[in-house]
Structure formats: C-alpha cells, structure tokens
Design a protein around this motif. Structure first.
Motif, PDB file in Angstrom:
ATOM      1  N   ARG A 132      14.324 -13.855  -3.684  1.00 13.61           N
ATOM      2  CA  ARG A 132      15.098 -13.596  -2.883  1.00 13.61           C
ATOM      3  C   ARG A 132      15.201 -14.238  -1.747  1.00 13.61           C
ATOM      4  N   GLU A 133      17.134 -14.394  -1.731  1.00 14.97           N
ATOM      5  CA  GLU A 133      17.478 -15.826  -0.557  1.00 14.97           C
ATOM      6  C   GLU A 133      18.403 -15.274   0.298  1.00 14.97           C
ATOM      7  N   GLY A 134      18.162 -15.821   1.580  1.00 11.68           N
ATOM      8  CA  GLY A 134      18.629 -15.684   2.500  1.00 11.68           C
ATOM      9  C   GLY A 134      20.413 -16.331   2.537  1.00 11.68           C
ATOM     10  N   VAL A 135      21.280 -15.525   2.662  1.00 17.30           N
ATOM     11  CA  VAL A 135      22.787 -16.097   3.078  1.00 17.30           C
ATOM     12  C   VAL A 135      23.207 -15.360   4.159  1.00 17.30           C
ATOM     13  N   SER A 136      23.076 -14.707   4.564  1.00 17.57           N
ATOM     14  CA  SER A 136      24.166 -15.006   6.032  1.00 17.57           C
ATOM     15  C   SER A 136      23.344 -13.844   6.552  1.00 17.57           C
ATOM     16  N   CYS A 137      23.210 -14.079   8.169  1.00 15.15           N
ATOM     17  CA  CYS A 137      22.968 -13.172   9.037  1.00 15.15           C
ATOM     18  C   CYS A 137      24.147 -12.356  10.295  1.00 15.15           C
ATOM     19  N   VAL A 138      23.934 -11.452  10.996  1.00 18.76           N
ATOM     20  CA  VAL A 138      24.728 -11.327  12.029  1.00 18.76           C
ATOM     21  C   VAL A 138      24.300 -10.123  13.158  1.00 18.76           C
ATOM     22  N   SER A 139      24.393 -10.788  14.675  1.00 19.70           N
ATOM     23  CA  SER A 139      23.837  -9.772  15.571  1.00 19.70           C
ATOM     24  C   SER A 139      24.542  -8.235  15.540  1.00 19.70           C
ATOM     25  N   LYS A 140      24.027  -7.440  15.849  1.00 17.79           N
ATOM     26  CA  LYS A 140      24.193  -5.824  16.257  1.00 17.79           C
ATOM     27  C   LYS A 140      24.755  -6.524  17.325  1.00 17.79           C
ATOM     28  N   ILE A 141      24.367  -7.090  18.218  1.00 17.17           N
ATOM     29  CA  ILE A 141      24.945  -7.268  19.629  1.00 17.17           C
ATOM     30  C   ILE A 141      25.201  -8.895  19.254  1.00 17.17           C
ATOM     31  N   GLY A 142      26.679  -9.021  20.067  1.00 17.48           N
ATOM     32  CA  GLY A 142      26.675 -10.211  20.448  1.00 17.48           C
ATOM     33  C   GLY A 142      27.716 -11.455  19.197  1.00 17.48           C
ATOM     34  N   GLY A 143      27.513 -10.987  18.538  1.00 15.09           N
ATOM     35  CA  GLY A 143      28.012 -11.849  17.028  1.00 15.09           C
ATOM     36  C   GLY A 143      27.696 -12.604  16.622  1.00 15.09           C
ATOM     37  N   TYR A 144      25.769 -13.466  17.467  1.00 14.54           N
ATOM     38  CA  TYR A 144      25.636 -13.971  16.392  1.00 14.54           C
ATOM     39  C   TYR A 144      25.391 -14.215  14.943  1.00 14.54           C
ATOM     40  N   THR A 145      25.778 -15.572  14.084  1.00 17.32           N
ATOM     41  CA  THR A 145      25.874 -15.225  12.940  1.00 17.32           C
ATOM     42  C   THR A 145      24.957 -16.668  12.438  1.00 17.32           C
ATOM     43  N   TYR A 164      23.737 -19.015   8.531  1.00 14.58           N
ATOM     44  CA  TYR A 164      24.516 -18.817   6.899  1.00 14.58           C
ATOM     45  C   TYR A 164      23.613 -19.702   6.449  1.00 14.58           C
ATOM     46  N   ASP A 165      23.363 -19.763   5.794  1.00 11.21           N
ATOM     47  CA  ASP A 165      22.314 -20.513   4.535  1.00 11.21           C
ATOM     48  C   ASP A 165      23.472 -21.674   4.176  1.00 11.21           C
ATOM     49  N   ASP A 166      23.400 -23.220   4.248  1.00 10.70           N
ATOM     50  CA  ASP A 166      23.886 -24.218   4.412  1.00 10.70           C
ATOM     51  C   ASP A 166      24.801 -24.240   2.520  1.00 10.70           C
ATOM     52  N   SER A 167      24.199 -23.434   1.559  1.00  6.99           N
ATOM     53  CA  SER A 167      24.922 -23.845   0.480  1.00  6.99           C
ATOM     54  C   SER A 167      25.961 -22.463   0.631  1.00  6.99           C
ATOM     55  N   VAL A 168      26.587 -21.619   2.303  1.00  9.21           N
ATOM     56  CA  VAL A 168      27.533 -20.704   1.141  1.00  9.21           C
ATOM     57  C   VAL A 168      28.388 -21.119   3.011  1.00  9.21           C
ATOM     58  N   LYS A 169      27.655 -22.051   4.045  1.00 10.22           N
ATOM     59  CA  LYS A 169      28.616 -22.272   4.895  1.00 10.22           C
ATOM     60  C   LYS A 169      30.349 -22.714   4.553  1.00 10.22           C
ATOM     61  N   GLY A 170      30.678 -22.163   6.263  1.00  7.82           N
ATOM     62  CA  GLY A 170      32.366 -22.793   5.572  1.00  7.82           C
ATOM     63  C   GLY A 170      33.452 -22.028   4.158  1.00  7.82           C
ATOM     64  N   ARG A 171      32.557 -21.208   3.379  1.00  9.11           N
ATOM     65  CA  ARG A 171      32.799 -20.236   2.104  1.00  9.11           C
ATOM     66  C   ARG A 171      32.432 -18.988   2.891  1.00  9.11           C
ATOM     67  N   PHE A 172      31.676 -18.843   3.020  1.00  8.24           N
ATOM     68  CA  PHE A 172      31.125 -16.487   3.692  1.00  8.24           C
ATOM     69  C   PHE A 172      31.567 -16.544   4.514  1.00  8.24           C
ATOM     70  N   THR A 173      31.659 -15.084   5.377  1.00 11.94           N
ATOM     71  CA  THR A 173      31.790 -15.164   6.661  1.00 11.94           C
ATOM     72  C   THR A 173      31.245 -14.084   7.051  1.00 11.94           C
ATOM     73  N   THR A 174      30.144 -13.296   7.800  1.00 15.82           N
ATOM     74  CA  THR A 174      29.846 -11.805   7.763  1.00 15.82           C
ATOM     75  C   THR A 174      30.100 -11.775   9.291  1.00 15.82           C
ATOM     76  N   SER A 175      30.091  -9.918   9.321  1.00 18.11           N
ATOM     77  CA  SER A 175      30.754  -9.210  10.132  1.00 18.11           C
ATOM     78  C   SER A 175      29.930  -7.952  10.807  1.00 18.11           C
ATOM     79  N   TYR A 176      30.148  -7.467  11.940  1.00 22.69           N
ATOM     80  CA  TYR A 176      29.733  -6.088  12.365  1.00 22.69           C
ATOM     81  C   TYR A 176      30.333  -5.049  12.689  1.00 22.69           C
ATOM     82  N   ASP A 177      30.673  -3.831  11.907  1.00 29.27           N
ATOM     83  CA  ASP A 177      31.893  -3.727  12.554  1.00 29.27           C
ATOM     84  C   ASP A 177      31.150  -2.394  13.204  1.00 29.27           C
ATOM     85  N   HIS A 178      31.080  -1.866  14.674  1.00 30.49           N
ATOM     86  CA  HIS A 178      30.425  -1.167  15.091  1.00 30.49           C
ATOM     87  C   HIS A 178      30.480   0.512  15.679  1.00 30.49           C
TER      88      HIS A 178
END
Length: 129
Positions: A45-58, A60-74
């Motif tokens: 299992r490998e990490g793809v992306s992370c997002v912080s609950k507060i502040g929207g810090y993200t 991304y693994d290098d393999s997905v940068k520029g192609r994937f976007t993660t977000s949290y809907d409170h």
C-alpha cells in the motif's frame, strides 16, 4: 474511532478522469489529516495524497502531482480525490484513512500508512491502456 467509506471507483481509459469520495463516520480530530492510498496486486500500500482537516494543507506523491487533487468538505465530512489524466500505473484499490498531522514549517509531511487508521474497504480503480 472514525471509519471511512470509499466510493467512485470504476473502469476508465488512460487519459480519463475519476473522482473518488471518502465519507467519514464520526468527527475527525482537528489536527488530523486524511490520506488516500492505493494498493496494486502484489504491491505494498502506498500513499497518494493527504489533506489536513483544518487549513487545507496537502501532500502528493510525486507520481500524481499535477494530475490529482484532494480536498475536504467540512459540511459533508467527506474527502475527495479528483484524478485526471489517469495512467495504467494508477490502477489499484484506493483506500482512505486518517492520522495525526506533522509539519515542517508550512509543509505537510507524509510519514507512511502505519500512522493512519480507520481504513475503509476501498474502491477499485482500473485504467485501460
């Protein structure tokens, strides 16, 4: 403990897009991050992306940068992973989980799957070439 339910996977051609959803049951701690991970057959299992609950810090693994976007809907307590320009090597079962955050300055750090918990059942992503 918060549990997650992933959805949105499917079969897509290379170059296509998918949006994955990760619905959380229960309250995520404010200082936690929510990660997306993937696991292909025979691989770890490998990490793809992370997002912080507060502040929207993200992160991304290098393999997905520029192609994937993660977000949290409170409001919906849901994390999304928008995946564009999908490649065959993106295929696998995608999972989400949460864990404590760590920063270096304003940079969110990724420390690996063992720091995360609340794993869902995953959603399958298949990319045809």
């Amino acid at each position: 403990e918060v549990q997650f339910v992933e959805s949105g996977g499917g079969l897509v051609r290379a170059g296509g897009s998918l949006r994955l959803s990760c619905a959380a049951s229960g309250r995520i701690f404010d200082d936690f991050i929510i990660g997306w991970f993937r696991q292909a057959p025979g691989k770890e299992r490998e990490g793809v992306s992370c997002v912080s609950k507060i502040g929207g810090y993200t992160w991304y693994d290098d393999s997905v940068k520029g192609r994937f976007t993660t977000s949290y809907d409170h409001a919906k307590n849901t994390v999304y992973l928008q995946m564009n320009d999908l490649k065959p090597e993106d295929a696998g079962v995608y999972y989400c989980a949460n864990g404590p955050s760590e920063y270096q300055g304003h940079t969110l750090l990724y420390r690996g799957p063992r720091f995360f918990r609340g794993w869902g059942q995953g959603t399958q992503v298949t990319v045809s070439s």
